[in-house]
Enzyme design. Structure first.
Site, mmCIF file in Angstrom:
data_model
loop_
_atom_site.group_PDB
_atom_site.id
_atom_site.type_symbol
_atom_site.label_atom_id
_atom_site.label_comp_id
_atom_site.label_asym_id
_atom_site.label_seq_id
_atom_site.Cartn_x
_atom_site.Cartn_y
_atom_site.Cartn_z
ATOM 1 N N SER A 120 3.413 -2.618 -5.368
ATOM 2 C CA SER A 120 4.797 -3.091 -5.348
ATOM 3 C C SER A 120 5.632 -2.418 -6.432
ATOM 4 C CB SER A 120 4.843 -4.609 -5.565
ATOM 5 O OG SER A 120 4.023 -5.276 -4.638
HETATM 6 N N1 SAH Z 1 1.129 -6.726 -5.339
HETATM 7 C C1 SAH Z 1 0.334 -5.737 -4.686
HETATM 8 C C2 SAH Z 1 0.973 -5.457 -3.347
HETATM 9 C C3 SAH Z 1 0.125 -4.756 -2.384
HETATM 10 S S1 SAH Z 1 0.915 -4.538 -0.795
HETATM 11 C C4 SAH Z 1 0.324 -4.498 -5.548
HETATM 12 O O1 SAH Z 1 1.265 -4.341 -6.340
HETATM 13 O O2 SAH Z 1 -0.559 -3.670 -5.445
HETATM 14 C C5 SAH Z 1 0.497 -6.045 -0.004
HETATM 15 C C6 SAH Z 1 -0.942 -6.286 0.291
HETATM 16 O O3 SAH Z 1 -1.035 -7.460 1.098
HETATM 17 C C7 SAH Z 1 -1.644 -5.178 1.083
HETATM 18 O O4 SAH Z 1 -2.735 -4.718 0.350
HETATM 19 C C8 SAH Z 1 -2.080 -5.867 2.378
HETATM 20 O O5 SAH Z 1 -3.327 -5.431 2.855
HETATM 21 C C9 SAH Z 1 -2.124 -7.321 1.947
HETATM 22 N N2 SAH Z 1 -2.015 -8.308 3.029
HETATM 23 C C10 SAH Z 1 -1.179 -8.295 4.100
HETATM 24 N N3 SAH Z 1 -1.366 -9.380 4.867
HETATM 25 C C11 SAH Z 1 -2.365 -10.106 4.261
HETATM 26 C C12 SAH Z 1 -3.038 -11.320 4.585
HETATM 27 N N4 SAH Z 1 -2.735 -12.030 5.667
HETATM 28 N N5 SAH Z 1 -4.014 -11.750 3.743
HETATM 29 C C13 SAH Z 1 -4.347 -11.040 2.635
HETATM 30 N N6 SAH Z 1 -3.747 -9.893 2.294
HETATM 31 C C14 SAH Z 1 -2.772 -9.420 3.087
#
Ligand code: SAH
Length: 221
Positions: free
Chosen positions: A70
Site C-alpha cells: 500500500s
Molecule cells: N497492507 C498490505 C496491502 C497488500 S494488498 C501491504 O502494504 O503490503 C492487499 C492484500 O489483500 C493482497 O495481498 C491480497 O492478496 C489480500 N486479500 C485480498 N482479499 C483477501 C481476503 N479475502 N482475505 C485475505 N486477504 C485478502
C-alpha cells in the site's frame, strides 16, 4: 540480515525515510505516534530488492501475484483513523497482510495484531519478515478474511487493505463494542469507510476516495 541492511543506505537511508515522513505531514497526517513508527520502519525490506530504491516514494509498488504494497500515505491515514477512538487498541485484526508493511506499522501501536492473507507465498514471506524484525505481538494466518478470524475476536480494531463491494458481515460481527473498522469499499469507485460499533448499532462514515486491489475469496496456494 545485518545492521547495515536493516538501517539502509542511500535511497533506503534514515534521511530518505525522514523525507517521506515530512511528505506525510504535509499531506495532513497528524498523529505523532503514527509518524514516529513510519520514520522507524524500513519499508525497503518489504519489497523486492530491485525496487528498494523506490521504497520511500509515496506510492504503491508491486509485490508479485498481482498485489501491491500500500501507499505510505494510505497506510498512515488508515492507522490514524483506527487510533482516533482515543482508547488504546487491544486486539486488532488485519485482512490482507500482503507484504506485511501495514502490519509492521500497526504492531507497536496495538497490544496484539492478528493478520490474515489469502495468497500463500505472500503470507509466508510477510510472516518471515515480521519475525526477522522481532515483532512478537503479530500472529499471521493463511486464510480468506471474508470470515475474519473468529477464534481470536472480538476486535477493538479491524483494518482491511482490499476492497469488497460490501463490508463482510462476519467482520461486523467480530467487532467489539466501541470497536472501529476501517476499510476500502466499492468497485471502480472506492471509498474508505469507518464503522464504529455501539452495541447492536453500527455508525458508518464515508471518508476519502482510494484505490485498492479487490477483496477476493478463497485461498491461493
Ligand atoms: N497492507 C498490505 C496491502 C497488500 S494488498 C501491504 O502494504 O503490503 C492487499 C492484500 O489483500 C493482497 O495481498 C491480497 O492478496 C489480500 N486479500 C485480498 N482479499 C483477501 C481476503 N479475502 N482475505 C485475505 N486477504 C485478502
Amino acid at each position: 540480515m545485518n545492521d547495515h541492511h536493516l538501517a539502509g543506505i542511500g535511497m533506503t537511508s534514515q534521511r530518505t525515510r525522514n523525507r517521506l515522513v515530512q511528505r506525510l505531514r504535509d499531506a495532513g497526517i497528524k498523529d505523532e505516534r503514527v509518524l514516529d513508527v513510519m520514520a522507524q520502519t524500513p519499508r525497503h525490506l518489504f519489497i523486492d530488492e530491485a525496487l528498494a530504491h523506490r521504497a520511500y516514494e509515496d506510492t504503491a509498488l508491486p509485490i508479485g501475484h498481482g498485489q501491491t504494497i500500500s501507499q505510505p500515505y494510505t497506510v498512515a491515514k488508515m492507522t490514524e483513523i483506527l487510533l482516533a477512538g482515543g482508547k488504546p487498541l487491544g486486539r486488532v485484526l488485519e485482512v490482507g497482510t500482503g507484504s506485511g508493511y501495514q502490519s509492521a506499522i500497526l504492531s507497536p501501536l496495538v497490544e496484539r495484531l492478528f493478520s490474515v492473507e489469502r495468497i500463500a507465498p505472500l503470507q509466508q514471506r510477510a510472516q518471515q519478515r515480521l519475525q526477522t524484525l522481532g515483532l512478537r505481538n503479530v500472529r499471521c494466518q493463511l486464510s480468506d478474511g471474508t470470515w475474519g478470524w473468529p477464534e481470536q475476536g472480538p476486535y477493538d480494531g479491524i483494518l482491511a487493505a482490499a476492497a469488497p463491494e460490501q463490508v463482510p458481515q462476519s467482520l461486523l460481527d467480530q467487532l467489539a463494542d466501541g470497536g472501529r473498522l476501517v476499510m476500502p469499499v466499492g468497485g471502480n469507485e472506492q471509498r474508505l469507510v469507518l464503522i464504529v460499533r455501539h452495541g447492536e448499532y453500527f455508525s458508518r462514515k464515508q471518508l476519502e476516495t482510494v484505490r485498492f486491489v479487490p477483496f477476493l475469496s478463497g485461498v491461493q496456494r
